[in-house]
Design a protein around this motif. Structure first.
Motif, PDB file in Angstrom:
ATOM      1  N   SER A   1       0.842  -1.200   0.000  1.00 28.27           N
ATOM      2  CA  SER A   1       0.000   0.000   0.000  1.00 28.27           C
ATOM      3  C   SER A   1       0.871   1.242   0.000  1.00 28.27           C
ATOM      4  O   SER A   1       2.026   1.211   0.428  1.00 28.27           O
ATOM      5  N   ILE A   2       0.291   2.324  -0.433  1.00 28.75           N
ATOM      6  CA  ILE A   2       0.977   3.613  -0.420  1.00 28.75           C
ATOM      7  C   ILE A   2       0.848   4.257   0.952  1.00 28.75           C
ATOM      8  O   ILE A   2      -0.217   4.217   1.564  1.00 28.75           O
ATOM      9  N   PHE A   3       1.930   4.846   1.432  1.00 30.43           N
ATOM     10  CA  PHE A   3       1.894   5.638   2.646  1.00 30.43           C
ATOM     11  C   PHE A   3       2.365   7.056   2.342  1.00 30.43           C
ATOM     12  O   PHE A   3       3.181   7.278   1.458  1.00 30.43           O
ATOM     13  N   ASN A   4       1.881   8.011   3.103  1.00 32.43           N
ATOM     14  CA  ASN A   4       2.290   9.407   2.935  1.00 32.43           C
ATOM     15  C   ASN A   4       3.252   9.867   4.019  1.00 32.43           C
ATOM     16  O   ASN A   4       3.770  10.984   3.968  1.00 32.43           O
ATOM     17  N   THR A   5       3.465   9.030   5.016  1.00 33.36           N
ATOM     18  CA  THR A   5       4.444   9.307   6.069  1.00 33.36           C
ATOM     19  C   THR A   5       5.154   8.000   6.384  1.00 33.36           C
ATOM     20  O   THR A   5       4.510   6.965   6.520  1.00 33.36           O
ATOM     21  N   TRP A   6       6.472   8.083   6.473  1.00 37.75           N
ATOM     22  CA  TRP A   6       7.264   6.937   6.914  1.00 37.75           C
ATOM     23  C   TRP A   6       8.049   7.348   8.150  1.00 37.75           C
ATOM     24  O   TRP A   6       8.575   8.456   8.217  1.00 37.75           O
ATOM     25  N   LEU A   7       8.118   6.433   9.105  1.00 37.72           N
ATOM     26  CA  LEU A   7       8.809   6.695  10.365  1.00 37.72           C
ATOM     27  C   LEU A   7       9.752   5.541  10.646  1.00 37.72           C
ATOM     28  O   LEU A   7       9.445   4.383  10.343  1.00 37.72           O
ATOM     29  N   TRP A   8      10.896   5.857  11.238  1.00 34.45           N
ATOM     30  CA  TRP A   8      11.842   4.824  11.674  1.00 34.45           C
ATOM     31  C   TRP A   8      12.075   4.978  13.176  1.00 34.45           C
ATOM     32  O   TRP A   8      12.379   6.073  13.659  1.00 34.45           O
ATOM     33  N   TYR A   9      11.914   3.861  13.891  1.00 38.00           N
ATOM     34  CA  TYR A   9      12.117   3.817  15.337  1.00 38.00           C
ATOM     35  C   TYR A   9      13.229   2.827  15.658  1.00 38.00           C
ATOM     36  O   TYR A   9      13.442   1.857  14.940  1.00 38.00           O
TER      37      TYR A   9
ATOM     38  N   LYS B   1       7.739  13.125   2.365  1.00 41.40           N
ATOM     39  CA  LYS B   1       7.611  13.422   0.943  1.00 41.40           C
ATOM     40  C   LYS B   1       8.325  12.359   0.132  1.00 41.40           C
ATOM     41  O   LYS B   1       9.465  11.985   0.453  1.00 41.40           O
ATOM     42  N   ALA B   2       7.683  11.875  -0.933  1.00 41.53           N
ATOM     43  CA  ALA B   2       8.297  10.864  -1.793  1.00 41.53           C
ATOM     44  C   ALA B   2       9.635  11.360  -2.312  1.00 41.53           C
ATOM     45  O   ALA B   2       9.753  12.495  -2.787  1.00 41.53           O
ATOM     46  N   GLY B   3      10.666  10.506  -2.199  1.00 38.91           N
ATOM     47  CA  GLY B   3      11.999  10.869  -2.643  1.00 38.91           C
ATOM     48  C   GLY B   3      12.832  11.576  -1.581  1.00 38.91           C
ATOM     49  O   GLY B   3      14.051  11.726  -1.747  1.00 38.91           O
ATOM     50  N   GLU B   4      12.202  11.961  -0.494  1.00 44.49           N
ATOM     51  CA  GLU B   4      12.907  12.703   0.561  1.00 44.49           C
ATOM     52  C   GLU B   4      14.017  11.873   1.168  1.00 44.49           C
ATOM     53  O   GLU B   4      13.851  10.681   1.409  1.00 44.49           O
ATOM     54  N   LEU B   5      15.142  12.527   1.418  1.00 49.33           N
ATOM     55  CA  LEU B   5      16.296  11.920   2.060  1.00 49.33           C
ATOM     56  C   LEU B   5      16.584  12.730   3.323  1.00 49.33           C
ATOM     57  O   LEU B   5      16.797  13.938   3.230  1.00 49.33           O
ATOM     58  N   THR B   6      16.580  12.085   4.478  1.00 46.82           N
ATOM     59  CA  THR B   6      16.769  12.804   5.739  1.00 46.82           C
ATOM     60  C   THR B   6      17.822  12.119   6.573  1.00 46.82           C
ATOM     61  O   THR B   6      17.833  10.893   6.671  1.00 46.82           O
ATOM     62  N   SER B   7      18.691  12.915   7.183  1.00 51.59           N
ATOM     63  CA  SER B   7      19.758  12.358   8.010  1.00 51.59           C
ATOM     64  C   SER B   7      19.595  12.772   9.465  1.00 51.59           C
ATOM     65  O   SER B   7      19.059  13.835   9.772  1.00 51.59           O
TER      66      SER B   7
ATOM     67  N   ARG C   1      24.623   9.648  12.059  1.00 57.30           N
ATOM     68  CA  ARG C   1      25.101   8.604  11.135  1.00 57.30           C
ATOM     69  C   ARG C   1      23.954   7.873  10.428  1.00 57.30           C
ATOM     70  O   ARG C   1      24.197   6.974   9.638  1.00 57.30           O
ATOM     71  N   LEU C   2      22.739   8.239  10.733  1.00 53.80           N
ATOM     72  CA  LEU C   2      21.582   7.579  10.138  1.00 53.80           C
ATOM     73  C   LEU C   2      21.041   8.406   8.974  1.00 53.80           C
ATOM     74  O   LEU C   2      20.945   9.629   9.076  1.00 53.80           O
ATOM     75  N   THR C   3      20.696   7.716   7.899  1.00 56.49           N
ATOM     76  CA  THR C   3      20.066   8.357   6.755  1.00 56.49           C
ATOM     77  C   THR C   3      18.886   7.506   6.323  1.00 56.49           C
ATOM     78  O   THR C   3      19.026   6.283   6.176  1.00 56.49           O
ATOM     79  N   ALA C   4      17.747   8.142   6.119  1.00 58.47           N
ATOM     80  CA  ALA C   4      16.564   7.408   5.687  1.00 58.47           C
ATOM     81  C   ALA C   4      16.005   8.046   4.428  1.00 58.47           C
ATOM     82  O   ALA C   4      16.146   9.264   4.218  1.00 58.47           O
ATOM     83  N   GLN C   5      15.395   7.225   3.611  1.00 54.05           N
ATOM     84  CA  GLN C   5      14.807   7.719   2.369  1.00 54.05           C
ATOM     85  C   GLN C   5      13.375   7.242   2.232  1.00 54.05           C
ATOM     86  O   GLN C   5      13.046   6.093   2.550  1.00 54.05           O
ATOM     87  N   PHE C   6      12.541   8.132   1.730  1.00 51.28           N
ATOM     88  CA  PHE C   6      11.146   7.846   1.404  1.00 51.28           C
ATOM     89  C   PHE C   6      11.132   7.420  -0.066  1.00 51.28           C
ATOM     90  O   PHE C   6      11.456   8.211  -0.943  1.00 51.28           O
ATOM     91  N   GLY C   7      10.785   6.175  -0.349  1.00 52.92           N
ATOM     92  CA  GLY C   7      10.817   5.681  -1.716  1.00 52.92           C
ATOM     93  C   GLY C   7       9.887   6.447  -2.650  1.00 52.92           C
ATOM     94  O   GLY C   7       8.818   6.891  -2.240  1.00 52.92           O
ATOM     95  N   ILE C   8      10.288   6.583  -3.910  1.00 48.67           N
ATOM     96  CA  ILE C   8       9.510   7.397  -4.848  1.00 48.67           C
ATOM     97  C   ILE C   8       8.170   6.767  -5.188  1.00 48.67           C
ATOM     98  O   ILE C   8       7.235   7.455  -5.607  1.00 48.67           O
ATOM     99  N   THR C   9       8.040   5.460  -5.009  1.00 44.22           N
ATOM    100  CA  THR C   9       6.746   4.812  -5.243  1.00 44.22           C
ATOM    101  C   THR C   9       5.805   5.005  -4.060  1.00 44.22           C
ATOM    102  O   THR C   9       4.620   4.674  -4.139  1.00 44.22           O
ATOM    103  N   ARG C  10       6.331   5.499  -2.962  1.00 41.03           N
ATOM    104  CA  ARG C  10       5.620   5.672  -1.671  1.00 41.03           C
ATOM    105  C   ARG C  10       5.254   4.340  -1.035  1.00 41.03           C
ATOM    106  O   ARG C  10       4.485   4.314  -0.063  1.00 41.03           O
ATOM    107  N   LYS C  11       5.820   3.239  -1.564  1.00 43.00           N
ATOM    108  CA  LYS C  11       5.541   1.925  -0.997  1.00 43.00           C
ATOM    109  C   LYS C  11       6.749   1.354  -0.273  1.00 43.00           C
ATOM    110  O   LYS C  11       6.727   0.198   0.145  1.00 43.00           O
ATOM    111  N   ASP C  12       7.815   2.125  -0.149  1.00 42.64           N
ATOM    112  CA  ASP C  12       8.976   1.614   0.553  1.00 42.64           C
ATOM    113  C   ASP C  12       9.792   2.736   1.164  1.00 42.64           C
ATOM    114  O   ASP C  12       9.646   3.919   0.830  1.00 42.64           O
ATOM    115  N   SER C  13      10.663   2.329   2.085  1.00 43.88           N
ATOM    116  CA  SER C  13      11.564   3.261   2.747  1.00 43.88           C
ATOM    117  C   SER C  13      12.830   2.510   3.118  1.00 43.88           C
ATOM    118  O   SER C  13      12.815   1.278   3.279  1.00 43.88           O
TER     119      SER C  13
END
Lengths: 113, 115
Positions: free
Chosen positions: A27-35, A51-57, A60-72
């Motif tokens: 499924s598509i999500f509009n918010t991804w969170l990492w705990y 945001k789809a495609g967003e890269l946040t650090s 030492r941690l970096t997370a990305q919101f996949g452009i399909t909005r179905k992965d991170s």
């Protein structure tokens, strides 16, 4: 219902190595969170992505919101022993506190000194 | 230091007992949640509350009930404990609003064993 898959299920790495893990959904999500959950504690929020495609650090941690909005994806650079724990991804359809949060099963990380 | 406090870290109860798990938060959050955590299954939502005296069922409410008489306190009740309710129970809270920057604040968990 909505489900999240995380891979790998567990990882054993040497101190200093980089770590990559991912979270996928049908499924598509509009918010991804990492705990991160350390042994004997509750999960703590590491990074939030909106945001789809967003890269946040965060250090030492970096997370990305996949452009399909179905992965991170979550990457940890130069791992240290205190990185040990279970890493959970979570997805939300909306961006308010009233939108249901779906948690993945977690990736267990062990760091060998 | 703001936090969510769960009254017990470890509990051992007998089958059929009525069990109360207490959770208190000091952040004046509107929303409170109860999850159970089992290996390989992640966090599953049992019940949640967006306001005092308000409660909503989550994904696995069977065998559980909740009480929220005060804003800061959210109690989980196992009406008649069974061995399949042996698990780690996590309480969480969050502020209400349009942005989820802060995510949920979790307690340290209560590991319940039903024998």
């Amino acid at each position: 219902g909505q489900q999240l898959n995380q891979s790998p299920q567990s990882m054993f790495i040497q101190e200093g190595e980089d770590v990559s893990m991912n979270c996928t959904s049908s499924s598509i999500f509009n918010t991804w969170l990492w705990y991160k959950q350390e042994p004997g504690e509750g999960p703590v929020l590491l990074i939030a992505l909106y945001k789809a495609g967003e890269l946040t650090s965060n250090g030492r941690l970096t997370a990305q919101f996949g452009i399909t909005r179905k992965d991170s994806f979550l990457n940890i650079s130069a791992s240290i022993p205190s990185d040990v724990g279970i890493y959970f991804c979570a997805g939300q359809l909306g961006r308010t506190s009233y939108d249901k949060v779906i948690f993945g099963p977690g990736t267990s990380l062990s760091v060998i000194p | 230091d703001v936090k969510v406090t769960q009254s017990s870290r470890y509990l051992v109860k007998r089958t059929g007992e009525k069990v109360f798990l207490e959770c208190v938060q000091d952040m004046d959050h509107e929303n409170m949640f109860w999850y159970r955590q089992d290996p390989g299954l992640g966090l599953r939502l049992i019940y949640f509350s967006y306001d005092v005296k308000m409660k909503e069922k989550g994904d696995i409410p069977e065998g559980y009930s909740v009480s929220r008489e005060k804003k800061e306190r959210f109690s989980l009740i196992l009406e008649s404990a069974s061995t399949n309710q042996t698990s780690m129970y996590l309480c969480a809270s969050s502020p209400s609003g349009q942005v989820t920057n802060y995510g949920y604040t979790f307690g340290s968990g209560t590991r319940l064993t039903v024998v």
